[in-house]
Enzyme design. Structure first.
Site, mmCIF file in Angstrom:
data_model
loop_
_atom_site.group_PDB
_atom_site.id
_atom_site.type_symbol
_atom_site.label_atom_id
_atom_site.label_comp_id
_atom_site.label_asym_id
_atom_site.label_seq_id
_atom_site.Cartn_x
_atom_site.Cartn_y
_atom_site.Cartn_z
ATOM 1 N N CYS A 16 1.651 1.238 24.517
ATOM 2 C CA CYS A 16 1.752 0.310 25.649
ATOM 3 C C CYS A 16 1.021 0.953 26.821
ATOM 4 O O CYS A 16 1.463 1.983 27.343
ATOM 5 C CB CYS A 16 3.221 0.071 25.989
ATOM 6 S SG CYS A 16 3.427 -1.014 27.412
ATOM 7 N N CYS A 33 -1.468 -6.886 30.320
ATOM 8 C CA CYS A 33 -1.292 -6.098 29.086
ATOM 9 C C CYS A 33 -2.354 -4.994 29.131
ATOM 10 O O CYS A 33 -3.551 -5.296 29.044
ATOM 11 C CB CYS A 33 -1.478 -6.994 27.869
ATOM 12 S SG CYS A 33 -1.433 -6.090 26.308
HETATM 13 N N1 LIG Z 1 3.122 -5.687 22.721
HETATM 14 C C1 LIG Z 1 2.167 -4.671 22.318
HETATM 15 C C2 LIG Z 1 2.531 -3.286 22.896
HETATM 16 C C3 LIG Z 1 2.545 -3.281 24.398
HETATM 17 C C4 LIG Z 1 1.235 -3.702 24.938
HETATM 18 C C5 LIG Z 1 1.170 -3.938 26.437
HETATM 19 N N2 LIG Z 1 2.419 -4.088 27.128
HETATM 20 C C6 LIG Z 1 0.319 -2.878 27.090
HETATM 21 O O1 LIG Z 1 0.437 -2.665 28.310
HETATM 22 O O2 LIG Z 1 -0.523 -2.288 26.368
HETATM 23 C C7 LIG Z 1 2.184 -4.551 20.804
HETATM 24 O O3 LIG Z 1 3.258 -4.607 20.219
HETATM 25 O O4 LIG Z 1 1.089 -4.377 20.240
#
Ligand SMILES: N[C@H](CCC[C@H](N)C(=O)O)C(=O)O
Length: 262
Positions: free
Chosen positions: A75, A199
């Site tokens: 993340c 994200c």
């Molecule tokens: N939900 C994503 C992980 C967190 C991604 C996002 N919150 C970031 O800031 O990279 C996954 O399971 O692939």
């Protein structure tokens, strides 16, 4: 048992943070999903544990769970938030090294912003000139569109995420609009199963895919997410995207206590 929970957000991507150096927090899918629930719990896109890393040259370890309660891959915004959290706890000052599920990360502060090293990108799959798939610590599908403002990201993102393209593991789905010297992005996040306000690994994937597709030329790009602005820097060396950095805000929201079943 009373447990202290902290809340941080990075460009609107929000996380419950737990100082779990004493390993007292017993993570379960049900508990994490309940804590992340925006009606019955604190509410967040994910939950992050800060733990000691046995290898002593590393300042701490990050363990990440999506709001569905399942542990997941890197993340990026959470990685920047745990660095700010570690500073608040007095574990670090201006820079650090930490271990996450994908390996070692470096991070440092740039005034109010946090810069996080991201893993190299060796492989970019292109479906056609406007659609790509790559892994920036988490899997990302990237579609370039002329406009993303009116898009039903929840519907369109879920359709692609649940299609036979990505099987059981699935992928995060990003919709990107390239302007002259910045990009706009909206992301449907795996494990949140909804659009998030930003994200980090998605912003990184969009920047790398845009350079790969020759939609941008420089080695640094500003990316506007709904929840705030981020920047991505990178080098392209021997056909590998390397020295990738994700830069952006990481803000403390509150600290509270909840009675948690032991
Ligand atoms: N939900 C994503 C992980 C967190 C991604 C996002 N919150 C970031 O800031 O990279 C996954 O399971 O692939």
């Amino acid at each position: 048992m009373k447990t202290s929970f902290y809340k941080y957000q990075g460009a609107g991507n929000d996380f419950i943070m737990v100082d779990n150096r004493n390993l007292e927090f017993k993570a379960s899918t049900a508990l994490i999903a309940k804590l992340c629930n925006r009606r019955f719990g604190i509410g967040a896109d994910g939950l992050i544990l800060l733990e000691n890393e046995v290898e002593n040259s590393v300042d701490f370890k990050m363990v990440y769970y999506n709001s569905d309660g399942n542990e997941s891959t890197l993340c990026g915004n959470g990685g920047r938030c745990i660095v700010a959290f570690a500073k608040q706890l007095g574990i670090i000052q201006k820079s650090c090294h930490f271990m996450a599920i994908d390996g070692l990360h470096q991070a440092h502060f740039e005034a109010e912003l946090v810069s996080l090293s991201m893993p190299d990108v060796h492989l970019i799959q292109s479906y056609h000139s406007e659609s790509f798939y790559l892994n920036t610590g988490s899997p990302h599908h990237v579609d370039f569109l002329s406009s993303i403002a009116g898009l039903d990201v929840q519907k369109e993102g879920a359709r692609i995420r649940n299609s036979n393209l990505y099987g059981k593991a699935g992928s995060n789905i990003n919709f990107v609009e390239v302007q002259d010297n910045f990009m706009k992005i909206r992301t449907y996040e795996r494990g949140v199963e909804d659009e998030t306000l930003a994200c980090g690994t998605g912003v990184t994937a969009a920047a790398i895919a845009a350079h790969f597709a020759k939609k941008i030329t420089g080695n640094e790009v500003a990316v506007q997410a709904i929840g705030g602005d981020l920047a991505v820097r990178f080098l392209l060396q021997n056909q590998v995207y390397t020295h990738i950095e994700l830069v952006g805000p990481a803000k403390f929201v509150f600290k509270g206590e909840i009675e948690c079943e032991a």
